[in-house]
Design an enzyme around this catalytic site. Structure first.
Site, PDB file in Angstrom:
ATOM      1  CE  LYS A 165     -42.998  27.113  -5.808  1.00 33.30           C
ATOM      2  NZ  LYS A 165     -41.860  27.802  -6.471  1.00 33.30           N
ATOM      3  CE  LYS A 186     -42.773  29.733  -1.317  1.00 36.67           C
ATOM      4  NZ  LYS A 186     -41.415  30.646  -0.986  1.00 36.67           N
ATOM      5  CG  ASP A 190     -38.945  34.507  -8.971  1.00 34.68           C
ATOM      6  OD1 ASP A 190     -39.112  33.138  -8.768  1.00 34.68           O
ATOM      7  OD2 ASP A 190     -38.823  35.355  -7.846  1.00 34.68           O
ATOM      8  CE  LYS A 211     -21.174  47.100 -23.887  1.00 41.79           C
ATOM      9  NZ  LYS A 211     -19.957  47.765 -23.656  1.00 41.79           N
ATOM     10  CG  ASN A 264     -30.123  34.918  -7.517  1.00 36.89           C
ATOM     11  OD1 ASN A 264     -29.325  34.195  -6.981  1.00 36.89           O
ATOM     12  ND2 ASN A 264     -31.275  34.429  -8.180  1.00 36.89           N
ATOM     13  N   PRO A 313     -40.455  29.572 -16.220  1.00 37.25           N
ATOM     14  CG  PRO A 313     -39.130  27.808 -17.325  1.00 37.25           C
ATOM     15  CD  PRO A 313     -39.431  29.419 -17.262  1.00 37.25           C
ATOM     16  CG  ASP A 314     -42.269  27.048  -9.858  1.00 37.93           C
ATOM     17  OD1 ASP A 314     -41.561  26.162  -9.592  1.00 37.93           O
ATOM     18  OD2 ASP A 314     -42.325  27.971  -8.922  1.00 37.93           O
ATOM     19  CB  ILE A 315     -37.404  24.522 -12.271  1.00 34.21           C
ATOM     20  CG1 ILE A 315     -36.892  25.205 -13.236  1.00 34.21           C
ATOM     21  CG2 ILE A 315     -36.789  23.056 -12.559  1.00 34.21           C
ATOM     22  CD1 ILE A 315     -35.341  25.645 -13.137  1.00 34.21           C
TER      23      ILE A 315
HETATM   24  O1  C5P Z   1     -41.508  30.313  -5.367  1.00 38.54           O
HETATM   25  P1  C5P Z   1     -40.169  30.485  -4.803  1.00 38.54           P
HETATM   26  O2  C5P Z   1     -39.428  30.979  -5.613  1.00 38.54           O
HETATM   27  O3  C5P Z   1     -40.238  30.977  -3.519  1.00 38.54           O
HETATM   28  O4  C5P Z   1     -40.045  28.969  -4.500  1.00 38.54           O
HETATM   29  C1  C5P Z   1     -38.724  28.430  -4.129  1.00 38.54           C
HETATM   30  C2  C5P Z   1     -38.467  26.907  -4.546  1.00 38.54           C
HETATM   31  O5  C5P Z   1     -39.053  26.771  -5.917  1.00 38.54           O
HETATM   32  C3  C5P Z   1     -37.392  26.631  -4.443  1.00 38.54           C
HETATM   33  O6  C5P Z   1     -37.216  25.116  -4.095  1.00 38.54           O
HETATM   34  C4  C5P Z   1     -36.752  26.988  -5.757  1.00 38.54           C
HETATM   35  O7  C5P Z   1     -35.677  26.184  -6.222  1.00 38.54           O
HETATM   36  C5  C5P Z   1     -37.831  26.685  -6.676  1.00 38.54           C
HETATM   37  N1  C5P Z   1     -38.153  27.298  -7.830  1.00 38.54           N
HETATM   38  C6  C5P Z   1     -37.850  26.662  -8.983  1.00 38.54           C
HETATM   39  N2  C5P Z   1     -38.157  27.501 -10.267  1.00 38.54           N
HETATM   40  C7  C5P Z   1     -38.519  28.894 -10.173  1.00 38.54           C
HETATM   41  C8  C5P Z   1     -38.592  29.265  -9.051  1.00 38.54           C
HETATM   42  C9  C5P Z   1     -38.403  28.647  -7.709  1.00 38.54           C
HETATM   43  O8  C5P Z   1     -37.799  25.587  -9.172  1.00 38.54           O
HETATM   44  N3  C5P Z   1     -38.903  29.473 -11.084  1.00 38.54           N
END
Ligand code: C5P
Length: 398
Positions: A342, A338, A280, A290, A211, A306-308
């Site tokens: 989270k 959020k 995401d 390639k 992105n 994974p959502d970090i």
């Molecule tokens: O769910 P969303 O992407 O809108 O959430 C944004 C927040 O979550 C930001 O702080 C981003 O750095 C964190 N995030 C993350 N891992 C992901 C997606 C978002 O840590 N896979």
């Protein structure tokens, strides 16, 4: 509290019996988190060995102005620029006289001339030398010439048997006064880990999904946190921004790399800020070779990353977690969602529907939301807003 975390203290030691106490002073400063470099005059070396101070400070001791080997390491001008604060303890009558007349006839006086860092001296000498008109005249002249702090001396029994003013302040008192100089360091003693920039999710060896995140917000936060006295780890995706001074940066590519790095830093992390625009989804399969363009259509199957920040917040004993919420509508209500979902301590919400602020720009406008309050800041530079965010975090932790 470690008020001196990350601070660079140049300790000048001159010749006097009180020099033996500087071993304790160096220890106190290092325990407070300071990075200490010791500079000794020839006289000081008669009272305490450079080796002792090297062992306690963990850095080589500097004593010669004209030593090619030392100059090849950290030269005297570099050392003068390196210092955040210069303390001369003990400061002898001779040194004070040389400092007053602007002499540069050894390394320490030269450094004092070459540095713009704040300077304090802790005089220590026989009470008659202290009372002598020349010494008092020099001290008055010095104070008239430039901003300098004179710490002490103390009254009492002297090493020579005399009683009166001239004892160096105790090392603990000197360390306390030094710490006071950095009181604005609202995140002293804290370690903060910040993610920044985009992630890249490989499709094949030459292509990826990513992105437009510039990383500017995360880097501005790292700078503001470092200036507030924190130890800063910056886990950065591929961006072209120089690393802020004294910030420890790890470069990563994918979301999984970012998570792995963050997890290794977690045991030492007090505060976590997720400023990265983490992809995401990632391709389910990464081709080894390639991919050839021999089909009119192709599909890439994506799987969720994974959502970090959620992973960090779900740990036992999580750090104070701050997330970002970039929204185009209903900014506050989505951000609050959020915060809950989270399990974060704070969310920084911004409206990314305007082209002039937010994503990939120098400015932003934010709303800081925690479980008790909502605070709005209008358009400003990402650096200024970062300072506000750091202030809010520090207030929550105090
Ligand atoms: O769910 P969303 O992407 O809108 O959430 C944004 C927040 O979550 C930001 O702080 C981003 O750095 C964190 N995030 C993350 N891992 C992901 C997606 C978002 O840590 N896979």
């Amino acid at each position: 509290m470690q008020r001196l975390t990350n601070k660079r203290i140049l300790l000048g030691i001159t010749g006097g019996i009180a020099a033996y106490k500087t071993a304790e002073l160096v220890r106190a400063l290092v325990t407070n988190g300071a990075d200490v470099r010791v500079v000794m005059t020839d006289g000081a070396k008669e009272f305490i060995t450079p080796l002792t101070l090297q062992a306690l400070s963990g850095n080589p001791v500097h004593h010669s102005l004209l030593d090619p080997e030392a100059e090849a390491g950290m030269g005297h001008i570099e050392l003068a620029k390196w210092a955040d604060f210069i303390l001369i303890a003990p400061a002898s009558a001779n040194f004070i006289a040389r400092l007053t007349s602007g002499m540069g006839n050894d390394l320490l006086t030269t450094l004092c001339l070459a540095s713009i860092a704040p300077l304090a001296i802790a005089p220590a000498m026989n009470q008659a030398m202290w009372a002598d008109a020349s010494t008092q005249h020099n001290l008055q002249t010095l104070q008239d010439l430039k901003p300098i702090q004179i710490w002490g001396p103390d009254q009492g029994q002297q090493a020579c048997g005399d009683v009166g003013p001239g004892r160096m302040l105790e090392p603990t008192e000197l360390a306390r006064r030094l710490s006071e100089q950095f009181e604005r360091n609202i995140l002293s003693g804290k370690t903060i880990t910040i993610t920044a920039g985009p992630t890249r999710e490989a499709i094949d060896p030459v292509r990826y999904i990513s992105n437009h995140s510039s990383g500017k917000m995360g880097f501005a936060l790292a700078k503001a946190a470092q200036e507030a006295g924190a130890k800063v780890n910056l886990v950065a995706g591929p961006v072209h921004i120089p690393t802020p001074e004294r910030v420890h940066r790890t470069n990563i590519e994918s979301a999984q790399d970012m998570l792995d790095t963050v997890l290794t830093l977690l045991p030492q992390t007090d505060i976590f800020i997720g400023a990265a625009a983490v992809a995401d989804y990632r391709p389910a399969d990464v081709c080894d070779q390639k991919i050839k363009k021999n089909q009119d259509e192709m599909q890439i199957r994506l799987v969720k990353n994974p959502d970090i920040i959620a992973t960090v917040a779900a740990q036992d004993n999580p750090p104070f977690c701050v997330g970002f919420a970039a929204e185009t509508q209903d900014v506050i209500s989505y951000a609050k969602g959020k915060l809950e979902k989270k399990k974060l301590n704070m969310v920084i919400a911004n409206d990314v529907s305007s082209q002039h602020i937010g994503f990939n720009t120098d400015d932003n406008a934010i709303i800081i939301i925690d479980h008790e309050s909502t605070t709005e800041y209008g358009q400003a530079s990402k650096y200024v807003l970062s300072q506000k965010i750091i202030e809010h975090i520090a207030k929550k932790l105090s």
